[in-house]
Design a protein around this motif. Structure first.
Motif, mmCIF file in Angstrom:
data_model
loop_
_atom_site.group_PDB
_atom_site.id
_atom_site.type_symbol
_atom_site.label_atom_id
_atom_site.label_comp_id
_atom_site.label_asym_id
_atom_site.label_seq_id
_atom_site.Cartn_x
_atom_site.Cartn_y
_atom_site.Cartn_z
ATOM 1 N N ASP A 8 77.511 78.083 54.107
ATOM 2 C CA ASP A 8 78.912 77.458 53.252
ATOM 3 C C ASP A 8 78.613 78.016 51.845
ATOM 4 O OD1 ASP A 8 81.051 75.669 53.001
ATOM 5 O OD2 ASP A 8 79.799 74.330 51.985
ATOM 6 N N ASP A 10 80.898 76.639 48.517
ATOM 7 C CA ASP A 10 81.151 75.498 47.826
ATOM 8 C C ASP A 10 80.318 74.455 47.918
ATOM 9 O OD1 ASP A 10 83.672 76.925 46.793
ATOM 10 O OD2 ASP A 10 84.857 76.277 48.455
ATOM 11 N N GLY A 11 79.320 74.171 46.956
ATOM 12 C CA GLY A 11 78.589 73.031 47.173
ATOM 13 C C GLY A 11 77.171 73.620 47.783
ATOM 14 N N GLU A 166 75.005 73.771 55.078
ATOM 15 C CA GLU A 166 76.266 72.954 54.693
ATOM 16 C C GLU A 166 75.714 71.816 53.956
ATOM 17 O OE1 GLU A 166 79.194 72.263 54.755
ATOM 18 O OE2 GLU A 166 80.027 73.769 55.744
ATOM 19 N N ASP A 167 76.719 71.637 52.962
ATOM 20 C CA ASP A 167 76.800 70.402 51.937
ATOM 21 C C ASP A 167 77.570 69.239 52.616
ATOM 22 O OD1 ASP A 167 78.796 71.629 51.226
ATOM 23 O OD2 ASP A 167 78.990 70.592 49.506
HETATM 24 MG MG MG Z 1 80.643 73.108 51.057
#
Ligand code: MG
Ligand code: G6P
Length: 218
Positions: A8, A10-11, A166-167
């Motif tokens: 992923d 973003d983050g 993943e976040d």
């Molecule tokens: Mg994310």
């Protein structure tokens, strides 16, 4: 046996999650809708449209108004990411990508964002990844498995050979639904469903993650 990784964006590789939040906050303020950092927790990793739906709740808006608000939020976001560079990569990200390349493990980005390609280029990691699945790749957003399945297909790998980083709760759910290994980055309340949970990528060693997942699969 793991042959591919799907990140992923973003983050996970960069903190654009903060910019998504700021853009939504600005829109909510303009619309006079109560919204704050805590409410934003529910939006982490959630698609643009679903995020807006969560913000407006049961307030009535026409389809045209909804489209306009999605577009406006995106303009604010695009403005916020204008100046990002390799400085904005989170600690440990480049090191992990380099370790994976060294270990001949394939790398894909699996982000639901339509801005993912721009962000990847500005971060300077385009040549470190083998495939990109983004907000244009599939119809159904996370937590549906579609985006990660698309990424695995791009890598030419079966889902069971891939691990997702993943976040977001929705992202871990998507990885599990795809039949992939999952590494959750962040607090357990958010990513506790993952096979392996770590605070972030800082100091991460690919061999350690691989060992943890291998132990799991026996
Ligand atoms: Mg994310
Ligand atoms: C990612 C982010 C979300 C964002 C979504 C759509 O999943 O984590 O915060 O809403 O992408 O991004 P976009 O840039 O297309 O609005």
């Amino acid at each position: 046996q793991i042959q591919g990784t799907i990140f992923d964006l973003d983050g996970v590789l960069t903190d654009t999650a903060e910019y998504h939040y700021q853009a939504w906050q600005r829109l909510a303020d303009e619309e006079g809708i109560p919204f704050n950092r805590q409410a934003n927790e529910a939006l982490r990793g959630v698609s643009r449209r679903a995020s807006l739906m969560l913000i407006i709740g049961n307030r009535r808006y026409s389809d045209a108004e909804i489209e306009e608000m999605m577009e406006r939020k995106n303009q604010y976001y695009v403005e916020l990411i204008k100046n990002i560079s390799s400085q904005d990569l989170l600690p440990g990200a480049v090191s992990l990508l380099d370790q994976l390349r060294q270990a001949q493990i394939k790398i894909a980005i699996g982000s639901g964002s339509k801005n993912a390609r721009t962000v990847i280029e500005r971060l300077g990691i385009a040549d470190k990844v083998d495939a990109i699945a983004d907000g244009y790749s599939v119809q159904k957003p996370k937590p549906a498995p579609d985006l990660f399945l698309f990424a695995a297909q791009q890598l030419g790998l079966a889902p069971s050979l891939c691990v997702v980083f993943e976040d977001a709760t929705a992202g871990i759910a998507a990885g599990l639904a795809a039949g992939m290994w999952t590494v959750g980055l962040g607090p357990g309340e958010r990513v506790g469903a993952a096979h392996v949970v770590l605070p972030n990528l800082a100091g991460i060693k690919w061999v350690d993650i691989r060992a943890k997942l291998t132990r799991y699969s026996r």
